[in-house]
Design a protein around this motif. Structure first.
Motif, PDB file in Angstrom:
ATOM      1  N   TRP A   1      16.888  -6.750  34.888  1.00  0.00           N
ATOM      2  CA  TRP A   1      17.234  -8.073  34.984  1.00  0.00           C
ATOM      3  C   TRP A   1      18.607  -8.383  35.003  1.00  0.00           C
TER       4      TRP A   1
ATOM      5  N   LEU B   1      20.905  -6.337  36.029  1.00  0.00           N
ATOM      6  CA  LEU B   1      21.653  -6.164  37.259  1.00  0.00           C
ATOM      7  C   LEU B   1      21.511  -7.221  38.294  1.00  0.00           C
ATOM      8  N   LEU B   2      20.464  -7.563  37.992  1.00  0.00           N
ATOM      9  CA  LEU B   2      20.152  -8.987  39.119  1.00  0.00           C
ATOM     10  C   LEU B   2      20.963 -10.372  38.598  1.00  0.00           C
TER      11      LEU B   2
ATOM     12  N   ALA C   1      24.146 -11.969  40.753  1.00  0.00           N
ATOM     13  CA  ALA C   1      23.657 -12.140  42.104  1.00  0.00           C
ATOM     14  C   ALA C   1      22.633 -13.249  42.038  1.00  0.00           C
ATOM     15  N   LEU C   2      21.655 -13.286  41.435  1.00  0.00           N
ATOM     16  CA  LEU C   2      20.623 -14.216  41.459  1.00  0.00           C
ATOM     17  C   LEU C   2      20.837 -15.435  40.920  1.00  0.00           C
TER      18      LEU C   2
END
Lengths: 269, 290
Positions: B10, B12-13, B16-17
């Protein structure tokens, strides 16, 4: 009958090819000839660079180009970085909510920021970022398309490679940087070319969010420059057009094969 | 261990997210909300008005005009672009001379900015001195006012759109053609099939997955690509060439009515959702075939 068809088909191909480059050929014709030859074509028309000088004097092309380069670079660098992290997580990590996260990413492939100019402008105004580089770039700093492409590529990396890297003592970001990024080089190139040509050419969002020369990119500058109200003639507009598309066109002609292969690569995934 | 893995993924995401959510999902929800509200001015507090904006929209002749225009625009550009793209790909993939030059010619419009080439097209279309009317003049025909005539303005936009898109779609067909095995065609030729029959019975069916992919993209473009309107017609004359996204822009930034613009945006979002639905259904069917 077959050879007759063949000839007809071949001639049509060349004719269509000529029609397809006609707008560009015309821009070259008008830009390099005096204005009185903009609408009449004669082999004896004298060549001139005057139109380029006038265009250069009448609009801050250098500033526009600088803005476009800064915005395109800002977006690309951020996209490459953020999409790598997200693409890796979606491709290689098993975690609760992965399907949901991926679905969120896929949504943006359909609903791109251009469609949401009304709300996104309000957001940007709220952040006081209107008419800044960051404001033009912000909605595009993460790309669903980039995440998707990198996820597909990272999925094909053998698990043994990742395990071996772990045995070597690499961890987390080290593995991404040393193992995954080099293996995905063709995807990075493909995505970069697609992204650069997209954002070099993007118009609607920059139009909405820029007010002055401080952040206005080439596309928006050209729309103002070419507007009939500005009273600039065809020859000068053509010269301006060539100045605006020049860098990208030269890049494209040099790396033509790469460009086309990249668009293919990006499309197949 | 599982928690630690979860957290890492999460993290890492997260960057961007959160950007995607902030500029896609959140504004989507806000558009829906705003379409149910209204305010006298930008500084006045907005109030809930239920379906009032939608009632106004249904009574707005310009809204119906842009929907009609967008329908014709999609119908006029999508099949023609696809047909031309297939033809271009077949030519570039064939054994005629100078295929790489031909490929270059077809592909170049893809990388040129719509907005700057629209300036050149504006000249092509201009009455009297424009290139098209000069050419027509050579054979003794007085050319029409391509962009000023309400009956022709939208078609003139379509022609430029097709020019811009066909070469881009060609690339996907080219990629697909190169994966087809040459033996297939040799066998068909041995059987004595002519070119048209080979195309109809072998090439076109095998290109179907590409056609579906291109179809979705072409449909999306028919709603998203309005840059050339800013130069060529500005939606005119009298909205004859106005399209939904351009009308949203006008409503929000010329007429300064962000509430009605949000209502129009909702229509746009529903249209895109419909296209997505078609894609999902089509892809599902393709999986069945495999």
């Amino acid at each position: 009958m077959s050879s007759w068809f063949q000839k007809f088909s071949t001639i049509s191909a060349y004719l269509l090819g000529i029609v397809w480059v006609l707008p560009l050929l015309y821009a070259f014709w008008a830009a390099f000839h005096p204005p009185e030859f903009a609408t009449q074509f004669s082999l004896t028309a004298p060549l001139t660079l005057q139109n380029f000088e006038s265009a250069w004097d009448q609009a801050p092309f250098f500033r526009y180009m600088l803005n476009t380069v800064v915005i395109t670079t800002l977006i690309l660098v951020s996209q490459l970085f953020l999409c790598t992290l997200a693409g890796y997580a979606l491709a290689r990590e098993k975690f609760a909510g992965r399907g949901f996260a991926f679905a969120l990413v896929l949504t943006q492939l359909m609903v791109m920021p251009e469609v949401l100019i009304v709300e996104n402008y309000q957001t940007l105004a709220g952040l006081d970022l209107v008419d800044t580089y960051l404001g033009v770039g912000l909605p595009y700093l993460a790309s669903a398309f980039g995440i998707f492409l990198l996820r597909q590529t990272f999925k094909t990396v053998p698990q043994e490679l990742e395990d071996a890297a772990r045995v070597e003592g690499l961890s987390g970001l080290g593995i991404i940087w040393k193992v995954f990024v080099p293996l995905a080089a063709p995807t990075y190139l493909a995505f970069s070319l697609v992204s650069v040509s997209y954002h070099w050419n993007n118009f609607l969002w920059p139009l909405v969010v820029t007010n002055t020369e401080a952040s206005r990119p080439l596309t928006v500058g050209m729309a103002i420059f070419g507007a009939p109200e500005s009273g600039v003639d065809w020859s000068v507009i053509s010269a301006g057009t060539l100045i605006a598309i020049g860098p990208l066109l030269i890049l494209f002609l040099i790396f033509q094969r790469r460009f086309i292969q990249s668009f293919m690569h990006a499309g197949i995934k | 261990m599982i928690n630690r893995l979860n957290l890492k993924a999460w993290l890492l995401l997260l960057p961007a997210l959160s950007l995607l959510i902030a500029f896609t999902h959140w504004p989507t929800l806000k558009s829906f909300w705003r379409s149910f509200t209204w305010a006298r001015s930008d500084v006045a507090p907005s109030q809930f008005v239920g379906l009032d904006n939608y009632r106004i929209m249904l009574d707005d002749p310009v809204f119906w005009k842009v929907i009609e225009n967008n329908f014709w625009y999609a119908l006029g550009t999508v099949p023609t672009s696809i047909g031309l793209a297939i033809m271009m790909a077949l030519w570039v993939n064939s054994k005629i001379r100078c295929t790489s030059l031909l490929r270059l010619a077809f592909f170049t419009p893809t990388i040129l900015p719509m907005i700057t080439v629209a300036n050149i097209w504006l000249f092509f279309y201009s009455p009297n001195i424009g290139l098209f009317n000069q050419l027509l003049g050579l054979v003794g025909i007085a050319g029409p006012n391509w962009l000023g005539d309400p009956d022709l303005a939208l078609s003139s936009l379509m022609v430029m759109t097709i020019w811009k898109e066909a070469g881009f779609f060609m690339i996907f067909y080219l990629a697909a053609l190169q994966t087809l095995s040459p033996e297939l065609f040799d066998a068909a030729k041995l059987e004595g099939a002519n070119a048209w029959r080979i195309f109809r019975k072998i090439t076109f069916p095998l290109l179907m997955p590409t056609t579906l992919f291109v179809l979705i993209n072409a449909l999306l473009n028919a709603f998203k690509l309005v840059d050339h309107l800013f130069i060529l017609t500005k939606g005119g004359p009298n909205n004859a060439s106005n399209l939904l996204l351009y009308y949203i822009y006008e409503t929000a930034f010329s007429f300064l009515d962000s509430y009605y613009a949000a209502t129009l945006t909702v229509v746009m979002l529903l249209t895109l959702a419909l296209i997505a639905l078609v894609q999902i259904l089509v892809i599902d069917r393709r999986i069945h075939y495999r």
